[in-house]
Design a protein around this motif. Structure first.
Motif, PDB file in Angstrom:
ATOM      1  N   PHE A 186      -8.042   1.239 -15.287  1.00 33.68           N
ATOM      2  CA  PHE A 186      -8.794   1.471 -16.601  1.00 33.68           C
ATOM      3  C   PHE A 186      -7.948   2.705 -17.208  1.00 33.68           C
ATOM      4  O   PHE A 186      -7.624   2.771 -18.447  1.00 33.68           O
ATOM      5  CB  PHE A 186     -10.136   2.155 -16.032  1.00 33.68           C
ATOM      6  N   ILE A 187      -7.480   3.604 -16.455  1.00 31.80           N
ATOM      7  CA  ILE A 187      -6.704   4.792 -17.005  1.00 31.80           C
ATOM      8  C   ILE A 187      -5.345   4.305 -17.625  1.00 31.80           C
ATOM      9  O   ILE A 187      -5.278   4.785 -18.945  1.00 31.80           O
ATOM     10  CB  ILE A 187      -6.356   5.805 -16.038  1.00 31.80           C
ATOM     11  N   TYR A 188      -4.679   3.365 -17.264  1.00 27.31           N
ATOM     12  CA  TYR A 188      -3.528   2.849 -17.938  1.00 27.31           C
ATOM     13  C   TYR A 188      -3.972   2.113 -19.099  1.00 27.31           C
ATOM     14  O   TYR A 188      -3.389   2.169 -20.163  1.00 27.31           O
ATOM     15  CB  TYR A 188      -2.796   2.057 -16.854  1.00 27.31           C
TER      16      TYR A 188
ATOM     17  N   SER B 197      -4.549   3.915 -26.502  1.00 24.12           N
ATOM     18  CA  SER B 197      -4.345   5.156 -27.334  1.00 24.12           C
ATOM     19  C   SER B 197      -2.889   5.308 -28.025  1.00 24.12           C
ATOM     20  O   SER B 197      -2.721   5.552 -29.130  1.00 24.12           O
ATOM     21  CB  SER B 197      -4.632   6.208 -26.508  1.00 24.12           C
ATOM     22  N   ALA B 198      -2.004   4.702 -27.204  1.00 25.31           N
ATOM     23  CA  ALA B 198      -0.523   4.906 -27.742  1.00 25.31           C
ATOM     24  C   ALA B 198      -0.692   3.930 -28.742  1.00 25.31           C
ATOM     25  O   ALA B 198       0.055   4.387 -29.789  1.00 25.31           O
ATOM     26  CB  ALA B 198       0.360   4.525 -26.695  1.00 25.31           C
TER      27      ALA B 198
ATOM     28  N   PHE C   6      -3.173   3.292 -30.899  1.00 23.15           N
ATOM     29  CA  PHE C   6      -3.405   3.784 -31.995  1.00 23.15           C
ATOM     30  C   PHE C   6      -2.722   4.816 -32.933  1.00 23.15           C
ATOM     31  O   PHE C   6      -2.991   4.788 -33.886  1.00 23.15           O
ATOM     32  CB  PHE C   6      -4.969   4.450 -31.423  1.00 23.15           C
ATOM     33  N   TYR C   7      -2.100   5.419 -31.941  1.00 22.24           N
ATOM     34  CA  TYR C   7      -1.314   6.469 -32.562  1.00 22.24           C
ATOM     35  C   TYR C   7      -0.025   5.825 -33.123  1.00 22.24           C
ATOM     36  O   TYR C   7       0.655   6.374 -34.354  1.00 22.24           O
ATOM     37  CB  TYR C   7      -0.690   7.851 -31.406  1.00 22.24           C
ATOM     38  N   LEU C   8       0.677   4.722 -32.792  1.00 21.07           N
ATOM     39  CA  LEU C   8       1.766   4.164 -33.167  1.00 21.07           C
ATOM     40  C   LEU C   8       1.513   3.467 -34.223  1.00 21.07           C
ATOM     41  O   LEU C   8       2.432   3.207 -35.189  1.00 21.07           O
ATOM     42  CB  LEU C   8       2.442   3.496 -32.081  1.00 21.07           C
TER      43      LEU C   8
ATOM     44  N   ARG D 246      -7.523   3.140 -11.625  1.00 21.55           N
ATOM     45  CA  ARG D 246      -6.090   3.344 -12.247  1.00 21.55           C
ATOM     46  C   ARG D 246      -6.066   2.546 -13.449  1.00 21.55           C
ATOM     47  O   ARG D 246      -5.401   2.701 -14.438  1.00 21.55           O
ATOM     48  CB  ARG D 246      -5.140   3.162 -10.907  1.00 21.55           C
TER      49      ARG D 246
ATOM     50  N   PHE E  91      -6.660   2.467 -20.822  1.00 22.58           N
ATOM     51  CA  PHE E  91      -6.867   3.459 -22.039  1.00 22.58           C
ATOM     52  C   PHE E  91      -5.621   4.239 -22.434  1.00 22.58           C
ATOM     53  O   PHE E  91      -5.860   4.269 -23.975  1.00 22.58           O
ATOM     54  CB  PHE E  91      -7.907   4.626 -21.313  1.00 22.58           C
ATOM     55  N   LEU E  92      -4.889   4.692 -21.701  1.00 21.45           N
ATOM     56  CA  LEU E  92      -3.705   5.275 -22.283  1.00 21.45           C
ATOM     57  C   LEU E  92      -2.826   4.472 -23.234  1.00 21.45           C
ATOM     58  O   LEU E  92      -2.192   4.864 -24.265  1.00 21.45           O
ATOM     59  CB  LEU E  92      -2.811   5.791 -21.008  1.00 21.45           C
ATOM     60  N   LEU E  93      -2.773   3.109 -23.022  1.00 24.00           N
ATOM     61  CA  LEU E  93      -1.880   2.049 -23.586  1.00 24.00           C
ATOM     62  C   LEU E  93      -2.618   2.083 -24.978  1.00 24.00           C
ATOM     63  O   LEU E  93      -1.928   1.972 -25.786  1.00 24.00           O
ATOM     64  CB  LEU E  93      -1.412   0.868 -22.855  1.00 24.00           C
TER      65      LEU E  93
END
Lengths: 293, 370, 297
Positions: A19-21, A27-28, A30-32, A17, A23-25
């Protein structure tokens, strides 16, 4: 659709979990990041960008780049700012969206409720037109617009966007009306309603969601178009995207990055606003445009 | 010539004929039920009467006027749909008066007609609601109200009760029957439910594979089905069909059937004409209620035959007990009083009412006359 | 009793009205899409230069086209770009979707963040990334200021690497969309199948590898088709990000067609390149649309 309650119940360990968080953050981020940089640098004086750090917040806050981008920056040859082109885009988008949506609604209505032989083939022909590389129509379109006297004008672009927007708007309404009970149309026929009465009194009042989806999709697509704008309406009739590109690519003088960023955000603002206000419908439109069923 | 005439009507899609030469004449005030399994063509026929589908050949006439090619709204018909087809964006009141509005009826008259219908169907308190806010039974009433308000020549019902739960369905069935008796209107009603067909109709057309298998009064259909399909489709549990052989005994045709232990039982027919079938195989048709325990037998019948056989399975259903036995190698159901005491495996004396027995030609599957 | 002539005028009109209503759209599509396609195909067999002309030259334009290093470079670039773009978008989109599907707190905030670039014009995306990747003021410059003096990220100015910057910007723009497609697919999977697999003792990894990902096949197919056709049509992004350069490092067929037709006045060659683009997209889209439309009959 996507906000539906989650039903999956996959159990995950602590480390997974984390790791998942992470990765998701990331990524966020990267997009922002690109948009964040555009935003912060659009309110800095030019010297702070060229001499300073792109990532840092502005030391001196200024709205000058925005004013310049809007009303005085050099776009092409004239120092008009993006303002006239913004209105060009508005004048192009509003009628094009309106017409293509109306036509799409009528087409969807006919193709689902008044079926006839070969209707699926006709729909297939319309649908394929959404996916063609538009390079294939550029040459004859330029000729035709010239012959019609519409070259370089907003009307020409309206025509172009209506023609190449019909496929998608028809797709939306066809799929939506396919799920609309045909018995209602039959009941209305027995009640004495005719073709247009059924459309206006029975179909349209129930079409709210798909109209929103279609309008948003067409608006985003037409606003963001560059190829047609650049091909058929460069110069003073150009839409916003073409003007922005001219502003950014202009090779004369110093590169005013802050003005470019402000201009880019101005060009993105209308579609971004629509996305923020009606993101749910935007996603529905995207999905309907890809996974048909 | 009737009030609604269906003359030699066929329907084809391309080369495929889905409805073959249908001929039905309906009198004014009749309640005709088209019944059959799904895909038998009953809904297609109804849609053709409504004008929602084209007629491939033949004529349909309503009240003396051939309506082929006339727009549905100009046929003076009204239709109640399976899904009710209420316009979701309009209130109940607007739903009911939409047809009148489309026909240019002025508002005061529309309001008046709507009030009358609302009173008749007791939906006055629902007039300002949207269909989405109504229960299934209420929607059903509104759909009927929309049909009634037009005061049409013919009412068409397309499986109107199939979306209701079992209890409501029985109630609405009774209401439709009451309404028909009160208004004396002509009705064509499509259903796949044979009980609805039996209870509601004045006449039934049983349809299968695009053919009208039999057209007649409910009792006629039930007692003297034209063929095996009609016999087994109408009635629940279905009619028992038992392989048998016609044997003459005492100058009377009998059905010789095999019981479970392999011995033969002789069941005397009431129909003398079956003598012509002496020595040939037939299919014996007996409804479950014609096979009972001896005390439960129909006293008015003078052809009750005792039949000894082993009991297979017993299914107490509350009001009756269904008992299964093996006859002619087939499971055969008997309908007995609820309090009968039988248990599986016992030998039992069944009472068979041979007055009610009929015979079918195993080749053509038609009933052997008269 | 009257027999024929019962079909009144209004009813017959009603019969034709649907077709009448459909016909303007159909006519537009037939002329402006299919008519134009035929015209362009015709031009590709002519000696058209600055303006259409009608001298028939057969396949000459096509043989010229394939001898042009400019064209073959564009195709090679497209190959690299499309492969990486499709692969990375799919992988990233799938990862984001699977991770988001794990009862993540703040999913409602993350999803729109991943997806918003899809609402932007490629021109805006190109402008943003152009400066962000620029070694003079962008990420490289920032790293130097933060003390990482040896950091180098000059791909956008490098002939061998510029094509990858195109991939980065394009992935940024559309991977959120792919995420949304996969997420919808995941949410559409029957949760009882997942429960059954877990009761059967499947580990999380196997659950996804053996059960979930195979069930996402339709989403994979749609993603591939959409991404492939976007890749072939890519034009705006190249113009805004690199302008095709440095040199020809980021030329794609779409930019090739445009420059040959409108700036180099080789309309015949431009037309033949457009025909090849159309054929490529048709090879992907036609079977897909055919299958989609057939299924629903």
């Amino acid at each position: 659709m996507m906000s539906a309650a989650q039903t999956q119940s996959v159990r995950t360990g602590h480390v997974t979990r984390m790791f998942i968080y992470l990765f998701l953050l990331l990524s966020a981020l990267f997009y922002l990041l690109p948009f964040f940089i555009m935003l912060t640098n659009s309110v800095k004086p030019l010297g702070e960008i060229t001499g300073g750090n792109m990532m840092s917040l502005p030391e001196v806050f200024t709205l000058e780049p925005w004013k310049a981008a809007w009303s005085s920056a050099q776009v092409g040859v004239e120092p008009t700012g993006l303002r006239p082109y913004f209105w060009n885009s508005i004048r192009m988008v509003v009628p094009a969206v309106f017409i293509s949506t109306i036509l799409g609604a009528l087409n969807g209505y006919v193709l689902t409720k008044w079926r006839f032989r070969f209707d699926t083939i006709l729909f297939g022909l319309m649908l394929f037109s959404c996916f063609i590389p538009f390079q294939i129509v550029l040459i004859p379109m330029a000729r035709i617009l010239g012959i019609l006297g519409l070259a370089g004008s907003t009307y020409g672009l309206i025509l172009v966007h209506v023609v190449y927007g019909i496929g998608f708007s028809t797709l939306y309404f066809r799929n939506y009306y396919a799920a609309f009970p045909t018995e209602l149309v039959r009941a209305a026929q027995i009640d004495g309603a005719r073709f247009f009465q059924i459309f206006r009194r029975i179909m349209l009042p129930s079409s709210g969601p798909i109209i929103v989806v279609c309008v948003i999709w067409q608006f985003t697509n037409i606003w963001n178009d560059f190829l047609f704008g650049a091909s058929f309406a460069s110069g003073s009739g150009a839409p916003m995207t073409v003007a922005l590109n001219n502003l950014v690519q202009s090779s004369t003088g110093v590169k005013e990055y802050n003005v470019h960023f402000a201009g880019a955000i101005l060009a993105a603002l209308p579609t971004l606003l629509v996305y923020i206000v009606a993101g749910r419908y935007f996603v529905r439109g995207l999905m309907a445009g890809s996974v048909k069923g | 010539m009737g009030f609604l005439d269906i003359r030699n009507v066929t329907k084809s899609y391309g080369r495929v004929e889905v409805l073959h030469r249908v001929d039905i004449s309906v009198e004014e005030g009749e309640f005709l039920v088209l019944v059959g399994p799904s895909g038998c063509g009953k809904s297609t026929l109804l849609n053709m009467i409504a004008g929602l589908e084209d007629i491939s050949s033949g004529d349909i006439a309503i009240n003396g006027r051939v309506v082929n090619g006339v727009h549905p709204s100009n046929r003076n018909i009204a239709m109640v749909f399976q899904s009710y087809a209420l316009y979701p964006n309009m209130t109940v009141g607007q739903n009911i008066t939409f047809g009148l509005e489309m026909h240019g009826v002025p508002r005061p008259e529309r309001e008046k007609a709507m009030k009358e219908v609302a009173e008749l169907l007791q939906i006055g308190q629902l007039l300002d609601r949207k269909p989405g806010q109504l229960s299934g039974g209420q929607r059903q009433r509104v759909a009927m109200g929309r049909a009634l308000v037009r005061n049409p020549d013919v009412f068409l019902f397309d499986e109107p009760l199939s979306n209701l739960d079992a209890k409501l369905r029985v109630n609405m069935r009774t209401e439709i029957k009451k309404l028909h008796e009160k208004l004396k209107t002509t009705i064509v009603y499509v259903t796949h439910d044979q009980i609805e067909a039996m209870t509601l109709s004045t006449r039934i057309a049983v349809m299968y594979q695009g053919h009208v298998q039999q057209l007649g009064a409910p009792k006629e259909i039930y007692d003297t089905p034209a063929n095996l399909f009609v016999a087994t489709f109408m009635g629940s549990p279905a009619m028992n069909i038992i392989p048998a052989q016609v044997v003459m005994q005492d100058d009377r045709p009998h059905a010789r059937v095999t019981t479970r232990d392999g011995s033969h039982a002789m069941l005397p027919f009431s129909q003398a004409n079956l003598a012509a079938w002496d020595g040939r195989d037939i299919l014996l048709g007996i409804r479950p209620e014609a096979i009972t325990d001896p005390d439960g037998a129909d006293r008015k019948s003078d052809n009750i035959v005792a039949l000894g056989n082993h009991i297979g399975l017993t299914e107490p259903a509350g009001s009756d007990t269904f008992v299964t036995m093996t006859l002619g190698g087939r499971d055969t159901i008997a309908r007995m009083r609820a309090d009968v005491s039988v248990s599986p495996g016992d030998r039992f004396e069944f009472a068979v009412n041979m007055d009610k027995a009929i015979a079918f030609d195993p080749g053509t599957e038609d009933r052997i006359g008269p | 009793m009257t027999r024929q002539g019962e079909t009144d005028f209004r009813t017959r009109l009603q019969h034709w009205l649907p077709k009448v209503v459909l016909s303007p759209s159909l006519a537009m599509v037939l002329v402006f899409v299919y008519g134009f396609i035929l015209f362009t195909i015709y031009l590709s067999f002519t000696d058209s230069r600055i303006l259409p002309s009608y001298g028939w030259v057969g396949l000459e334009n096509y043989s010229k086209l394939w001898r042009l290093s400019h064209w073959t470079t564009s195709l090679t670039n497209l190959g690299i770009y499309a492969f990486l773009y499709i692969t990375i978008c799919t992988a990233l989109g799938l990862a984001l979707a699977i991770f988001l599907d794990q009862k993540i707190r703040g999913e409602g905030a993350l999803r729109p963040i991943y997806l918003y670039p899809m609402a932007l014009s490629f021109i805006v995306t190109g402008t943003a990334w152009k400066w962000f990747l620029d070694p003079g003021i962008g990420i490289e410059h920032t790293m130097h200021l933060w003390g990482w003096e040896s950091f180098r990220f000059g791909w956008i100015k490098d002939r061998d690497f510029a094509i990858y910057t195109l991939v980065i910007a394009a992935v940024w723009q559309t991977s959120g969309f792919v995420m949304a497609m996969f997420l919808a697919g995941l949410r559409g999977i029957d949760s009882e199948i997942m429960k059954a697999a877990q009761i059967d003792g499947a580990s999380n990894f196997n659950l996804y590898r053996r059960i979930v990902i195979p069930l996402l096949r339709p989403a994979f197919l749609s993603a591939f088709v959409i991404l492939a056709h976007l890749a072939i049509k890519s034009y705006d992004l190249v113009i805004a990000l690199t302008g095709g350069g440095p040199g020809r490092a980021t030329e794609l067929p779409a930019t090739f067609m445009y420059s040959y037709t409108f700036t180099r006045n080789q309309m015949g060659i431009g037309a033949s390149s457009a025909v090849i683009m159309l054929m490529t997209i048709a090879a992907i889209m036609v079977p897909y649309l055919y299958a989609e439309l057939r299924e629903r009959k």
